[in-house]
Design a protein around this motif. Sequence first.
Motif, PDB file in Angstrom:
ATOM      1  N   ILE A 112       0.859  -1.182   0.000  1.00 21.52           N
ATOM      2  CA  ILE A 112       0.000   0.000   0.000  1.00 21.52           C
ATOM      3  C   ILE A 112       0.896   1.233   0.000  1.00 21.52           C
ATOM      4  O   ILE A 112       1.595   1.502   0.983  1.00 21.52           O
ATOM      5  CB  ILE A 112      -0.928   0.009   1.230  1.00 21.52           C
ATOM      6  N   PHE A 113       0.888   1.979  -1.089  1.00 20.63           N
ATOM      7  CA  PHE A 113       1.804   3.099  -1.292  1.00 20.63           C
ATOM      8  C   PHE A 113       1.121   4.401  -0.886  1.00 20.63           C
ATOM      9  O   PHE A 113       0.090   4.772  -1.456  1.00 20.63           O
ATOM     10  CB  PHE A 113       2.254   3.155  -2.747  1.00 20.63           C
ATOM     11  N   VAL A 114       1.716   5.088   0.091  1.00 18.64           N
ATOM     12  CA  VAL A 114       1.115   6.309   0.637  1.00 18.64           C
ATOM     13  C   VAL A 114       2.201   7.341   0.928  1.00 18.64           C
ATOM     14  O   VAL A 114       3.370   7.001   1.112  1.00 18.64           O
ATOM     15  CB  VAL A 114       0.332   6.011   1.928  1.00 18.64           C
ATOM     16  N   PRO A 115       1.812   8.623   1.002  1.00 20.49           N
ATOM     17  CA  PRO A 115       2.766   9.662   1.412  1.00 20.49           C
ATOM     18  C   PRO A 115       2.890   9.716   2.928  1.00 20.49           C
ATOM     19  O   PRO A 115       2.147   9.032   3.654  1.00 20.49           O
ATOM     20  CB  PRO A 115       2.138  10.943   0.854  1.00 20.49           C
ATOM     21  N   ALA A 152       5.506   8.452  -3.807  1.00 18.00           N
ATOM     22  CA  ALA A 152       4.756   7.223  -3.552  1.00 18.00           C
ATOM     23  C   ALA A 152       4.172   6.664  -4.840  1.00 18.00           C
ATOM     24  O   ALA A 152       4.221   5.447  -5.087  1.00 18.00           O
ATOM     25  CB  ALA A 152       3.658   7.488  -2.533  1.00 18.00           C
ATOM     26  N   MET A 153       3.646   7.541  -5.694  1.00 21.03           N
ATOM     27  CA  MET A 153       3.039   7.074  -6.938  1.00 21.03           C
ATOM     28  C   MET A 153       4.091   6.572  -7.931  1.00 21.03           C
ATOM     29  O   MET A 153       3.860   5.603  -8.653  1.00 21.03           O
ATOM     30  CB  MET A 153       2.193   8.186  -7.563  1.00 21.03           C
ATOM     31  N   ARG A 154       5.243   7.213  -7.970  1.00 19.57           N
ATOM     32  CA  ARG A 154       6.315   6.711  -8.846  1.00 19.57           C
ATOM     33  C   ARG A 154       6.750   5.320  -8.403  1.00 19.57           C
ATOM     34  O   ARG A 154       7.013   4.441  -9.240  1.00 19.57           O
ATOM     35  CB  ARG A 154       7.499   7.671  -8.840  1.00 19.57           C
ATOM     36  N   GLN A 155       6.830   5.123  -7.104  1.00 20.39           N
ATOM     37  CA  GLN A 155       7.218   3.813  -6.595  1.00 20.39           C
ATOM     38  C   GLN A 155       6.128   2.776  -6.846  1.00 20.39           C
ATOM     39  O   GLN A 155       6.430   1.611  -7.127  1.00 20.39           O
ATOM     40  CB  GLN A 155       7.530   3.910  -5.096  1.00 20.39           C
ATOM     41  N   LEU A 156       4.875   3.178  -6.767  1.00 19.10           N
ATOM     42  CA  LEU A 156       3.783   2.276  -7.114  1.00 19.10           C
ATOM     43  C   LEU A 156       3.908   1.838  -8.566  1.00 19.10           C
ATOM     44  O   LEU A 156       3.742   0.656  -8.898  1.00 19.10           O
ATOM     45  CB  LEU A 156       2.435   2.960  -6.882  1.00 19.10           C
TER      46      LEU A 156
END
Length: 235
Positions: A112-115, A152-156
């Motif tokens: 779960i990718f979050v800031p 976070a979104m780039r890593q997702l």
Amino acid sequence: MTALNILSGGAAQGLIASLAPQFKAQTGLDITGEFGAVGAMADKLRSGTKADIIILTAAIIARLAEERWVVPASIADIGMVETAVAVRTGDSLVKVNDEAGLRDALRAADAIFVPDIKASTAGIHVAKILQQLGIAGEVASRLRIFPNGATAMRQLAETDALRPIGCTQSTEIISTKGVALSGSLPRGCDLSTMYTAAVATRAAHAPQAQGLIDLLIGAGQREVRTRAGFIDARP
């Protein structure tokens, strides 16, 4: 004078990027600075980081005005930004029509990718919702926490997890290649945040900063704001 300095929440990064060429054509200036968790950006301003224009949540801008870090007369709302769910481009969209659907989606995810859950608008909200849903402990080991939503979104987008999901502000999802906006958070878990701009009290280029604010909120940029994920502050 070659650049306007900005301190901004990550929610506005895509919008600023889309308007930067027009701003440069009008002023001859590039836009430089930092985009990140709103709390961290406010603290940078307070600690002396040079800035001409500040774009953060309305609540934080109001506090900065009280503390005399921004010019009250320059304050202007840009638009509302929803916190939303993201998936990798090509993955099936996740249906989160109600609290049960969101709980199931988070439980099913293996990452779960979050800031930042302590300094960013969306991250703080995600932490609250996990508690509300009663699964904070259950999914804690699967949280992948990054300094801001864009990271976070780039890593997702790049993860090799089997069933990843992300949650951050819609503008950061829309502006990141490799991820897709799956939907807003359901009622009862939703969050819409007003983002607001202001000229810094110690701005070296105050007229140009005000010019960028005028560009950001102008009626002629309504479509640009909408594409970037902002819900217009004006009827």
